[in-house]
Design an enzyme around this catalytic site. Structure first.
Site, PDB file in Angstrom:
ATOM      1  N   GLU A 250       0.838  -1.202   0.000  1.00 17.05           N
ATOM      2  CA  GLU A 250       0.000   0.000   0.000  1.00 17.05           C
ATOM      3  C   GLU A 250       0.869   1.248   0.000  1.00 17.05           C
ATOM      4  OE1 GLU A 250      -3.501   2.194   2.632  1.00 17.05           O
ATOM      5  OE2 GLU A 250      -3.107   0.067   2.921  1.00 17.05           O
ATOM      6  N   ARG A 328      -7.434   2.507  13.538  1.00 16.94           N
ATOM      7  CA  ARG A 328      -8.261   1.328  13.268  1.00 16.94           C
ATOM      8  C   ARG A 328      -8.261   0.389  14.482  1.00 16.94           C
ATOM      9  NH1 ARG A 328     -11.952  -0.998   9.358  1.00 16.94           N
ATOM     10  NH2 ARG A 328     -10.903   0.153   7.710  1.00 16.94           N
ATOM     11  N   GLU A 730     -10.553  -8.584   4.426  1.00 16.43           N
ATOM     12  CA  GLU A 730      -9.897  -8.550   5.729  1.00 16.43           C
ATOM     13  C   GLU A 730     -10.637  -9.259   6.861  1.00 16.43           C
ATOM     14  OE1 GLU A 730      -7.525  -4.529   6.264  1.00 16.43           O
ATOM     15  OE2 GLU A 730      -9.470  -4.154   5.327  1.00 16.43           O
TER      16      GLU A 730
END
Length: 775
Positions: A250, A328, A730
């Site tokens: 990423e 997160r 995920e």
């Protein structure tokens, strides 16, 4: 044996779109994969005269560069040039969230493997030989390798973040039971099959095309432009597919693409940079290790009244994506449970390790491991089964998360009770109990693992995507989106959408490479949102084209637009087939100068989050599920095997059951690997010790569960998901956490005096020590 049994209670009244999409669709990349014909960066046909590059990196984790002698390397025949920070025409900076990461080290090094220079030569062999001829002298400085050390020394990436709900301190005073403890979850190597790499080609007028193995083409484009000091339109980034990413590409695919582009810019010749496995392992960041403390309070009837935790995130030497990953963790700190009083805090600790980065789950698994550990500890101390506490606290409709979002369309209890009933939990537990009663050298353990995982980028502005759709004169279709195919089957899903909307065979549709010239200013393929965002944009573009074509058909057939439909490559009027075919309709549209190209933009509605208040509605929806894991331990050796993992999963209305099942199984095994065998190890000097597959163990065919059963839960789906087909990349990884607690329960069956420890991964060595450890 892996099975996907149909749920007898599964809703069979799927809407027409979902029905047509589910018909025997397989991952369309599989054909070229198994034939070895799929193209990756290393397969690009290179220009004559292409140079090859190798990175010279720091042999120390922290220190000041006293001197570097490149003379012997530069004198080696075939070496073209060695690039350092002095050759950067723009900014020597690649940090995204925080600008704290130089492309090349200047005066200091901050981790073992930090890039210092790029050696460009006529072959990779020559470049590697030259690397061994460089002499460097470094004045070593103290090395920090753990988050606890960093906290003690006040070494942080940024300011801490904290979420809260209710009044935790007051609530603890009213609790019947209070328990405190600490946990550790280690990092995890991405181990994508295709290592990091890029190929840069100079074009005319100072333009550069870069073929990159990246999840974020726009990030690569933007960073190259910044480092070279030129405009973004001069840089074209192209991605065919990745040989795996898992989050590791990423942000961390960026530096290698930038280095290749920098060399191509200076040399006006193509440059190829592909890391070998050892370089990749040494130079790249992993999943973040977390050292955490918790305090949990329960009422007499086992309701969790209060919960607080402090997460110490080992961020490594630079921010990378650590602040977003830390956030997160907070979002998923209470997993599938409603807790009225919560205080969670995360500190991103700066250490002298490679900057740790995104990994499937993006900090969510680390948060979930702590709450599951706290519940397991409480159950152990109180003397009740862990699942009793888990079940008593499952989320319900309209419960409030600690970040302020109200839970809607909650499937936590549905998946939990479906798993209990479908898999007959009483019989499973009785079988485990009977086995343990009749065996002394082997013990079984069983554990439940519920999951609740939010779908969206938590940074709201990132939740958007575009699609460019062309209908060609012969009726074939080309689609460009920002979606990067990395094995998850997103290209197949985009093709499914177009095939259904146009009602043409999928063979007539082509997915173009992901390219910043065709689709610009895009978010990375991450956060399990790729299919939703790009799929919605593709759906919008295709629908717009269909509406145009219907007008053309209505004029040609002298019928009302509302009576026109496209079906099976023909035009229908009031559900009756006309003589006008799809190809003829396209041709007539062209003759009438009707646009056969559409560029659509989709931005997720409703979501928002105020970081000044740490409250909002950050997720489009949540994915739910429950796994039941059973394991058997050899109590003489500490080895173990997993008998079964039985899962009830919330797919929504799956577009492609085969693809989605593959994602669940793959994520589960990756999660089990993280929790049981994948042990990242650095020495006190910051040198990676688990630097090869001989020292870093990942699950193989002999270590996966004997049986994996995945059952779709009965659900109405969610309109925020593409065609109600929920994200699946995920969430299933968190099912693997159940493997850890199944092992813990098996250990307790052998050693009643075992004082539960929460230090993952639970390797056979740790199991063996725990089996014989006295309280």
């Amino acid at each position: 044996m892996h099975k996907n049994k149909p749920n007898k209670v599964l809703d069979t009244k799927l809407d027409a779109v979902s029905k047509s999409l589910k018909q025997s669709i397989k991952n369309l990349d599989s054909y070229t994969h198994v034939r070895g014909e799929s193209l990756y960066v290393d397969d690009v046909n290179i220009r004559q005269g292409t140079f090859h590059a190798v990175v010279f990196d720091s042999p120390k984790a922290h220190g000041k560069i006293k001197s570097i002698d490149y003379s012997k390397a530069e004198a080696l025949e075939g070496v073209q040039r060695i690039f350092t920070y002095k050759d950067v025409p723009g900014e020597n900076e690649i940090g995204g969230i925080i600008p704290d990461e130089p492309l090349f080290a200047e005066n200091d090094v901050h981790f073992w493997g930090m890039p210092i220079a790029l050696i460009v030569a006529e072959s990779e062999f020559i470049a590697r030989k030259a690397r061994g001829l460089i002499d460097i002298e470094i004045e070593e400085l103290p090395v920090i390798t753990t988050a606890k050390e960093a906290k003690a020394k006040g070494s942080f990436i940024n300011a801490p973040r904290s979420f809260s709900l209710g009044d935790t301190e007051k609530a603890f005073a009213d609790c019947e039971y209070i328990f405190e403890g600490e946990t550790f979850s280690n990092g995890q190597e991405h181990l994508y099959i295709e290592t990091q790499g890029a190929y840069a080609e100079p074009l005319e007028n100072g333009n550069i095309k870069v073929t990159s193995s990246t999840q974020g083409p726009t990030a690569v484009q933007k960073t190259i432009a910044k480092v070279l000091g030129i405009a973004m339109h001069k840089i074209e980034v192209d991605v065919t597919r990745l040989g795996g990413g898992f989050g590791g590409k990423e942000d961390q695919a960026t530096p290698w693409a930038v280095m290749a582009a920098l060399a191509a810019h200076h040399l006006n010749q193509s440059v190829k940079l592909i890391l070998n496995r050892h370089d990749d392992l040494r130079m790249t960041g992993k999943r973040h290790p977390y050292e955490s403390t918790y305090k949990i309070g329960l009422s007499k009837d086992l309701k969790i009244i209060a919960y607080q935790t402090e997460f110490l995130q080992n961020s490594g030497a630079a921010a990378d994506l650590s602040p977003a990953i830390a956030e997160r963790t907070l979002f998923h700190a209470t997993n599938s449970y409603y807790i009225p009083n919560v205080t969670t805090k995360v500190l991103s600790c700066k250490t002298n390790l490679p900057p740790n980065t995104a990994f499937r789950g993006f900090g969510g698994p680390q948060g979930m491991f702590v709450i599951e550990s706290a519940i397991a500890k409480a159950a152990h101390e109180i003397g009740v089964p862990t699942r009793t506490i888990q079940e008593a606290n499952l989320l319900d409709e309209n419960d409030t998360f600690s970040y302020g979002q109200i839970a809607k369309k909650v499937e936590a209890k549905n998946t939990w009770h479906s798993a209990k009933n479908i898999f007959n939990i009483e019989a499973l537990e009785q079988a485990v109990e009977a086995f343990n009663k009749n065996n002394t050298s082997f013990k079984k353990g069983i554990a439940f693992m519920p999951i609740t995982f939010g779908i969206s980028f938590t940074n709201t502005p990132m939740n958007h995507a575009r699609a460019l759709v062309h209908i060609y004169l012969d009726g074939s279709v080309g689609i460009s989106t920002a979606a990067v195919e990395m094995g998850q089957g997103v290209n197949t899903k985009m093709m499914q959408i177009a095939a259904d909307v146009f009602s043409i065979p999928i063979e007539k549709i082509k997915i173009e490479t992901t390219n910043t010239t065709r689709v610009a200013n895009t978010s990375p393929s991450a956060a399990s949102s790729t299919a939703d965002l790009n799929g919605k944009a593709t759906l919008m573009a295709c629908n717009a084209l269909v509406e145009r074509l219907k007008i053309v058909a209505s004029e040609d057939l002298k019928a009302s637009v509302k009576d026109i439909t496209l079906k099976e490559e023909s035009v229908y009027i009031n559900n009756k087939k006309s003589a006008l075919t799809w190809t003829e309709l396209v041709s007539k549209a062209m003759l009438k100068r009707v646009a056969l190209t559409e560029n659509a933009h989709y931005a997720t509605p409703e979501i928002h989050f105020d970081k000044t208040k740490e409250k909002g509605h950050p997720f489009a929806y949540h994915v739910y599920g429950t796994a039941i894991t059973t394991t058997t331990i050899d109590c003489m050796r500490g080895t173990y095997e997993f008998e079964s993992v039985k899962i009830v999963h919330d797919y929504g209305k799956s577009m492609s059951e085969g693809i989605d099942l593959g994602q669940v199984e793959g994520a589960l095994i990756q999660g089990i690997g993280w929790m049981t065998m994948e042990e990242i190890a650095y020495n006190k000097d910051g040198k990676l010790l688990s630097n090869a597959l001989s020292t870093y163990k990942v699950p193989d065919i002999f270590s996966v569960p004997k049986t994996v059963e995945v059952i779709p839960v009965e659900t109405e789906g969610n309109d925020m998901a593409i065609l109600k087909s929920k994200a699946v990349g995920e969430p299933p990884l968190m099912y693997g956490i159940g493997a850890y607690f199944a092992l813990q329960n098996a250990i307790k069956a052998f050693n009643p005096n075992y004082d539960m420890q929460f230090n993952a991964p639970m390797t056979p060595e740790k199991v063996l020590m725990s089996l014989y450890k006295k309280a």
